[in-house]
Design a protein around this motif. Structure first.
Motif, PDB file in Angstrom:
ATOM      1  N   GLU A 147       0.729  -1.207   0.168  1.00 44.67           N
ATOM      2  CA  GLU A 147      -0.059   0.047  -0.088  1.00 44.67           C
ATOM      3  C   GLU A 147       0.783   1.201  -0.114  1.00 44.67           C
ATOM      4  O   GLU A 147       0.463   2.248  -0.900  1.00 44.67           O
ATOM      5  CB  GLU A 147      -1.069  -0.047   1.204  1.00 44.67           C
ATOM      6  CG  GLU A 147      -2.023   1.411   1.380  1.00 44.67           C
ATOM      7  CD  GLU A 147      -2.760   1.286   0.160  1.00 44.67           C
ATOM      8  OE1 GLU A 147      -3.419   2.481   0.014  1.00 44.67           O
ATOM      9  OE2 GLU A 147      -3.040   0.400  -0.455  1.00 44.67           O
ATOM     10  N   VAL A 148       1.937   1.279   0.897  1.00 47.96           N
ATOM     11  CA  VAL A 148       2.664   2.282   0.892  1.00 47.96           C
ATOM     12  C   VAL A 148       3.622   2.749  -0.499  1.00 47.96           C
ATOM     13  O   VAL A 148       3.534   3.606  -1.012  1.00 47.96           O
ATOM     14  CB  VAL A 148       3.702   2.361   2.016  1.00 47.96           C
ATOM     15  CG1 VAL A 148       4.919   3.312   2.048  1.00 47.96           C
ATOM     16  CG2 VAL A 148       3.115   2.192   3.433  1.00 47.96           C
ATOM     17  N   ARG A 150       2.501   1.466  -3.289  1.00 47.27           N
ATOM     18  CA  ARG A 150       1.414   2.060  -4.312  1.00 47.27           C
ATOM     19  C   ARG A 150       1.297   3.590  -4.314  1.00 47.27           C
ATOM     20  O   ARG A 150       1.348   4.101  -5.145  1.00 47.27           O
ATOM     21  CB  ARG A 150       0.042   1.268  -4.136  1.00 47.27           C
ATOM     22  CG  ARG A 150      -1.062   1.851  -5.150  1.00 47.27           C
ATOM     23  CD  ARG A 150      -2.437   1.361  -4.742  1.00 47.27           C
ATOM     24  NE  ARG A 150      -2.746   1.851  -3.602  1.00 47.27           N
ATOM     25  CZ  ARG A 150      -3.371   3.270  -3.492  1.00 47.27           C
ATOM     26  NH1 ARG A 150      -3.607   3.926  -4.585  1.00 47.27           N
ATOM     27  NH2 ARG A 150      -3.782   3.663  -2.381  1.00 47.27           N
ATOM     28  N   ILE A 151       1.105   4.086  -3.057  1.00 43.91           N
ATOM     29  CA  ILE A 151       0.973   5.723  -2.932  1.00 43.91           C
ATOM     30  C   ILE A 151       2.423   6.359  -3.349  1.00 43.91           C
ATOM     31  O   ILE A 151       2.226   7.390  -4.069  1.00 43.91           O
ATOM     32  CB  ILE A 151       0.736   5.812  -1.298  1.00 43.91           C
ATOM     33  CG1 ILE A 151      -0.636   5.392  -0.886  1.00 43.91           C
ATOM     34  CG2 ILE A 151       0.628   7.236  -1.307  1.00 43.91           C
ATOM     35  CD1 ILE A 151      -0.899   5.502   0.606  1.00 43.91           C
ATOM     36  N   ASN A 154       2.198   6.376  -7.295  1.00 47.05           N
ATOM     37  CA  ASN A 154       1.401   7.056  -7.942  1.00 47.05           C
ATOM     38  C   ASN A 154       2.052   8.675  -7.836  1.00 47.05           C
ATOM     39  O   ASN A 154       1.922   9.442  -8.524  1.00 47.05           O
ATOM     40  CB  ASN A 154       0.192   7.157  -7.063  1.00 47.05           C
ATOM     41  CG  ASN A 154      -0.453   5.530  -7.432  1.00 47.05           C
ATOM     42  OD1 ASN A 154      -0.239   5.131  -8.770  1.00 47.05           O
ATOM     43  ND2 ASN A 154      -1.587   5.530  -6.541  1.00 47.05           N
ATOM     44  N   SER A 155       2.615   9.043  -6.642  1.00 46.31           N
ATOM     45  CA  SER A 155       3.061  10.371  -6.583  1.00 46.31           C
ATOM     46  C   SER A 155       4.472  10.400  -7.290  1.00 46.31           C
ATOM     47  O   SER A 155       4.445  11.560  -7.965  1.00 46.31           O
ATOM     48  CB  SER A 155       3.644  10.427  -4.974  1.00 46.31           C
ATOM     49  OG  SER A 155       2.402  10.498  -4.127  1.00 46.31           O
ATOM     50  N   LEU A 190       7.462   9.111   2.378  1.00 46.37           N
ATOM     51  CA  LEU A 190       7.008   7.947   1.852  1.00 46.37           C
ATOM     52  C   LEU A 190       8.241   6.933   1.937  1.00 46.37           C
ATOM     53  O   LEU A 190       7.912   5.728   2.209  1.00 46.37           O
ATOM     54  CB  LEU A 190       6.359   8.019   0.466  1.00 46.37           C
ATOM     55  CG  LEU A 190       5.163   8.665   0.486  1.00 46.37           C
ATOM     56  CD1 LEU A 190       4.615   9.040  -1.022  1.00 46.37           C
ATOM     57  CD2 LEU A 190       4.042   7.850   1.153  1.00 46.37           C
TER      58      LEU A 190
END
Length: 218
Positions: A147-148, A150-151, A154-155, A190
């Motif tokens: 999940e991290v 993925r974020i 995306n960023s 992140l």
């Protein structure tokens, strides 16, 4: 006419025959149980061996990735410092920009755990605490890492790749634009979250290996 003689039943012999039958059945059950127990032990040993191999591979990859993340965090921190310098040197800038120019992802070796779950054959491992720890790693920590990542990805695609596609550069002038330092801080944050989860996963893997290795040495 002679009378037929009476045939007496030899009860001692019958009793011996009964004992022989009971003994035979008992031995047959014992052999069956022994074979089942032996098969269960072999299956458990196979599962544990495969799980250990998966976990060792994951740990090696995570440890190496952690080195890369620490390097990225260092570069991002230096890049933030450069945004405040009056005239940052291009060579230094280009080197530290690599801290935001790549995003690696971790792919766990979860084949054995998935196979156990899909078959429903959790009886192959009789250690309840071991299964609980495996579930915490594979169903808790690993998904949180995904999940991290993925974020972060995306960023990266939105702000870094998007910036490149739009024709904007990352020169001494561009890094002083409003919002650039905030972008670097977000990406670096992140990276810090990923590093924290990687460290947690390595700790869990070591704990699992401490449980599994003695079982395989028995």
């Amino acid at each position: 006419m002679k009378k037929s003689g009476n045939h007496k039943i030899s009860w001692p012999n019958k009793f011996i025959d009964l004992i022989v039958v009971i003994a035979g059945v008992t031995i047959a059950f014992a052999l069956s149980n022994w074979q089942q127990g032996s098969q269960a032990e072999a299956k458990q040993h196979r599962y544990l061996t495969l799980l250990r191999n998966d976990l060792v591979k994951d740990r090696d990859v995570l440890v190496e990735d952690m080195k890369g993340l620490r390097e990225q965090i260092h570069k991002c921190n230096r890049l933030l410092a450069l945004t405040k310098e009056k005239d940052p040197k291009p060579d230094s800038l280009n080197y530290f920009l690599t801290g935001i120019m790549s995003q690696a992802t971790f792919s766990p070796n979860n084949f054995t755990f998935q196979a156990i779950g899909q078959s429903g054959d959790i009886s192959g491992i009789d250690d309840v605490d071991l299964m609980r720890e495996l579930s915490e790693l594979y169903l808790g920590t690993y998904p949180s890492i995904r999940e991290v990542e993925r974020i972060a990805l995306n960023s990266f695609e939105e702000h870094i790749v998007g910036r490149i596609v739009s024709g904007k550069g990352f020169g001494p002038k561009e890094i002083k634009e409003p919002g650039f330092d905030g972008l670097v801080s977000v990406l670096n944050g992140l990276n810090g979250q990923r590093l924290s989860r990687y460290e947690q996963a390595v700790k869990q893997i070591n704990s699992l290996l401490d449980r599994i290795n003695p079982r395989l040495e028995e």
